[in-house]
Design a protein around this motif. Sequence first.
Motif, PDB file in Angstrom:
ATOM      1  N   THR A  21       1.135  -1.472  -0.008  1.00 31.71           N
ATOM      2  CA  THR A  21       0.178   0.066   0.049  1.00 31.71           C
ATOM      3  C   THR A  21       1.302   1.109  -0.332  1.00 31.71           C
ATOM      4  O   THR A  21       0.627   1.986  -0.372  1.00 31.71           O
ATOM      5  CB  THR A  21      -0.478   0.115   1.625  1.00 31.71           C
ATOM      6  OG1 THR A  21      -1.775  -1.125   1.058  1.00 31.71           O
ATOM      7  CG2 THR A  21      -1.408   1.409   1.233  1.00 31.71           C
ATOM      8  N   SER A  24       2.219   1.922  -2.980  1.00 32.25           N
ATOM      9  CA  SER A  24       1.213   2.035  -4.530  1.00 32.25           C
ATOM     10  C   SER A  24       0.813   3.426  -4.681  1.00 32.25           C
ATOM     11  O   SER A  24       1.295   4.624  -4.022  1.00 32.25           O
ATOM     12  CB  SER A  24      -0.252   1.539  -3.730  1.00 32.25           C
ATOM     13  OG  SER A  24      -1.326   1.755  -4.784  1.00 32.25           O
ATOM     14  N   ALA A  27      -2.839   4.445  -3.879  1.00 25.83           N
ATOM     15  CA  ALA A  27      -3.678   4.534  -2.801  1.00 25.83           C
ATOM     16  C   ALA A  27      -3.634   6.045  -2.379  1.00 25.83           C
ATOM     17  O   ALA A  27      -3.356   6.675  -2.099  1.00 25.83           O
ATOM     18  CB  ALA A  27      -2.175   3.843  -1.852  1.00 25.83           C
ATOM     19  N   ALA A  31      -5.553   5.671   3.346  1.00 24.94           N
ATOM     20  CA  ALA A  31      -4.398   3.971   3.305  1.00 24.94           C
ATOM     21  C   ALA A  31      -2.914   3.697   3.670  1.00 24.94           C
ATOM     22  O   ALA A  31      -2.741   3.244   4.383  1.00 24.94           O
ATOM     23  CB  ALA A  31      -4.697   3.388   1.658  1.00 24.94           C
ATOM     24  N   LYS A  32      -2.651   5.185   3.189  1.00 21.53           N
ATOM     25  CA  LYS A  32      -0.905   5.005   2.995  1.00 21.53           C
ATOM     26  C   LYS A  32      -0.677   5.567   4.920  1.00 21.53           C
ATOM     27  O   LYS A  32       0.376   5.096   5.527  1.00 21.53           O
ATOM     28  CB  LYS A  32      -0.841   6.497   2.527  1.00 21.53           C
ATOM     29  CG  LYS A  32       0.113   5.903   0.820  1.00 21.53           C
ATOM     30  CD  LYS A  32       0.778   6.593   0.417  1.00 21.53           C
ATOM     31  CE  LYS A  32       0.957   6.268  -1.932  1.00 21.53           C
ATOM     32  NZ  LYS A  32       1.954   6.618  -1.907  1.00 21.53           N
ATOM     33  N   ALA A  35      -1.889   2.341   6.354  1.00 24.34           N
ATOM     34  CA  ALA A  35      -0.658   1.311   5.979  1.00 24.34           C
ATOM     35  C   ALA A  35       0.626   1.262   7.035  1.00 24.34           C
ATOM     36  O   ALA A  35       2.046   0.851   7.755  1.00 24.34           O
ATOM     37  CB  ALA A  35      -0.194   0.954   5.134  1.00 24.34           C
ATOM     38  N   THR A  59      -9.897   4.195   5.155  1.00 25.95           N
ATOM     39  CA  THR A  59      -9.925   3.061   3.963  1.00 25.95           C
ATOM     40  C   THR A  59     -10.615   2.109   4.180  1.00 25.95           C
ATOM     41  O   THR A  59     -11.365   2.010   2.750  1.00 25.95           O
ATOM     42  CB  THR A  59      -8.312   2.597   4.202  1.00 25.95           C
ATOM     43  OG1 THR A  59      -7.739   4.079   4.546  1.00 25.95           O
ATOM     44  CG2 THR A  59      -8.298   2.007   3.530  1.00 25.95           C
ATOM     45  N   SER A  66      -7.995  -1.132  -2.065  1.00 27.08           N
ATOM     46  CA  SER A  66      -7.928  -2.307  -2.602  1.00 27.08           C
ATOM     47  C   SER A  66      -7.376  -3.237  -1.798  1.00 27.08           C
ATOM     48  O   SER A  66      -7.882  -2.542  -0.398  1.00 27.08           O
ATOM     49  CB  SER A  66      -6.183  -2.006  -3.079  1.00 27.08           C
ATOM     50  OG  SER A  66      -5.494  -1.865  -1.924  1.00 27.08           O
ATOM     51  N   ALA A  69      -4.819  -2.706   0.941  1.00 26.96           N
ATOM     52  CA  ALA A  69      -5.076  -1.465   1.564  1.00 26.96           C
ATOM     53  C   ALA A  69      -6.144  -1.201   3.306  1.00 26.96           C
ATOM     54  O   ALA A  69      -5.976  -1.414   3.837  1.00 26.96           O
ATOM     55  CB  ALA A  69      -5.709  -0.475   1.116  1.00 26.96           C
TER      56      ALA A  69
END
Length: 85
Positions: A21, A24, A27, A31-32, A35, A59, A66, A69
């Motif tokens: 993630t 990506s 993303a 999401a980041k 992560a 997220t 995804s 994620a």
Amino acid sequence: MPKRTRSESTGKRAASAASKTLRSRTASKAAKSAAGSALTQVRSKEVTSKKAASAASKTLRNPRASKAAKSAAGSALTQRPGRRG
């Protein structure tokens, strides 16, 4: 296989999803953030911050996020201490 408790760190599968993630280009920022929180906990006893938990929740609710994620976000949320009644 022993059951996971809240004090355990992020597992290998969730850490791999978190790494994917973060790398990506598509993303979301939320999401980041989730992560990153999950990866921080790979070998530590730290807990997810309120801000990171909020990003993880966002997220998980995002239908376009995804699978990786969402896996990382779920892992981050399991490291957040629960509310006491």
